[in-house]
Design an enzyme around this catalytic site. Structure first.
Site, short mmCIF file in Angstrom:
data_model
loop_
_atom_site.label_atom_id
_atom_site.label_comp_id
_atom_site.label_asym_id
_atom_site.label_seq_id
_atom_site.Cartn_x
_atom_site.Cartn_y
_atom_site.Cartn_z
N ALA A 100 0.59 -1.32 -0.12
CA ALA A 100 -0.07 0.32 0.00
C ALA A 100 0.90 0.83 0.02
O ALA A 100 0.38 2.79 -0.05
CB ALA A 100 -1.21 -0.21 1.48
N GLY A 141 -1.93 -4.39 -17.91
CA GLY A 141 -0.66 -3.98 -18.74
C GLY A 141 0.48 -2.70 -18.72
O GLY A 141 0.85 -3.11 -17.22
N LEU A 142 0.06 -1.96 -18.91
CA LEU A 142 1.61 -1.47 -18.53
C LEU A 142 1.09 0.24 -18.10
O LEU A 142 -0.35 1.08 -18.20
CB LEU A 142 1.97 -0.11 -20.48
CG LEU A 142 3.24 -1.65 -20.46
CD1 LEU A 142 3.28 -0.72 -21.84
CD2 LEU A 142 4.33 -1.26 -19.73
N GLY A 154 2.13 3.25 -5.91
CA GLY A 154 1.21 2.15 -7.30
C GLY A 154 -0.21 2.26 -6.95
O GLY A 154 -0.51 3.24 -5.87
N TYR A 176 8.98 -13.76 -14.08
CA TYR A 176 7.96 -12.56 -14.03
C TYR A 176 6.36 -13.54 -14.58
O TYR A 176 5.98 -13.09 -14.34
CB TYR A 176 8.44 -11.24 -14.22
CG TYR A 176 7.20 -10.93 -13.96
CD1 TYR A 176 6.67 -10.12 -12.70
CD2 TYR A 176 6.33 -10.01 -15.41
CE1 TYR A 176 5.93 -9.24 -12.22
CE2 TYR A 176 5.38 -8.57 -14.98
CZ TYR A 176 5.22 -8.38 -13.60
OH TYR A 176 3.31 -8.00 -12.52
N VAL A 199 5.15 -9.54 3.43
CA VAL A 199 4.66 -10.03 2.66
C VAL A 199 5.54 -11.48 2.79
O VAL A 199 4.90 -13.18 2.94
CB VAL A 199 3.88 -10.18 1.03
CG1 VAL A 199 2.75 -9.12 2.11
CG2 VAL A 199 4.91 -10.17 0.41
#
Length: 250
Positions: free
Chosen positions: A10, A182-183, A13, A151, A59
């Site tokens: 959080a 996507g991007l 982004g 990835y 995490v």
């Protein structure tokens, strides 16, 4: 009654944008991340809109993840919405040149981290026979591209886990879905290219998705009526047609 959402990753982004979007809508927040200073800043900014609690952990550390979630005060213990957003990409190398450390980082955060946090929260959702889990995947989970190997594998795993969760949690009335962007113009490329100036060129010559665009779709998904579950969303900016084709102006 106000709902409570737990968001991983959080501090920047998509995770940060989702926190802002949810706060605007009056959803109580549990914000998780590794950067305590950023968590504190976001908490201060959003507390005027809703109740916010922060959890500072990584995490991929199983013990830390369970301990952090177990430590939630009563007011924040019942999680109605889980946004498994924490994720990363490291390197962009052909498989024969890939770094094992990069592979470990991607699998540990994108796959195992998602599983740890879900495992800590799902039991209370099954007990109350309600809840909504959204896993943040990627267009890379739909389509493998050159040098994306591990990835892409990690994001394909996110989609398989999402489908498995939806099947297994169906008897409990729990909604499960994935949002696959996507991007998106975030710190993502800075991490992937390890601060190399190449990261600056990724979003040049076209308008990429913004974190806010994803956050608005996430809120749309969680705000549907009880009988509606949006199981899977693939999002591109207009300039992007698939994982390798982007229309850029010179």
């Amino acid at each position: 009654m106000k709902k409570t959402a737990l968001i991983t990753g959080a501090t920047s982004g998509i995770g940060e944008a989702t926190a802002y979007e949810f706060a605007k809508q009056g959803i109580n927040l549990v914000l998780c991340g590794r950067r305590l200073e950023r968590l504190n800043t976001i908490q201060k900014a959003l507390e005027r809109l809703t109740d916010v609690y922060i959890l500072n952990f990584d995490v991929r550390n199983k013990k830390e993840a369970f301990k952090a979630i177990e430590s939630l005060p009563d007011k924040f213990k019942n999680i109605d919405i889980l946004i498994n957003n924490a994720g990363n990409a490291h390197g962009l190398d052909p498989i024969n040149e890939g770094s094992i450390d990069d592979w470990d980082a991607m699998m540990d955060i994108n796959v195992k981290g998602l599983l740890y946090v879900s495992k800590a929260i799902i039991p209370q959702m099954t007990d109350q026979k309600s809840g909504h889990i959204i896993n943040i995947g990627s267009s890379a989970g739909k389509e493998v591209y050159p040098k994306g190997n591990v990835y892409c594998a990690s994001k394909h795993a996110v989609l398989a886990i999402t489908e498995g969760m939806r099947i297994d949690l169906n008897p409990y009335g729990i909604k499960v879905g994935a949002i696959n962007p996507g991007l998106v113009e975030t710190e993502f490329s800075q991490v992937r290219f390890k601060g190399d100036k190449m990261a600056d060129s990724v979003y040049k010559g076209f308008k990429a998705l913004q974190a806010k665009d994803i956050a608005e779709v996430i809120y749309f998904v969680v705000s549907r009526p009880a009988h509606v579950n949006i199981a899977d969303v693939l999002m591109f900016c207009t300039a992007q047609a698939n994982s390798t084709l982007v229309k850029k102006s010179l």
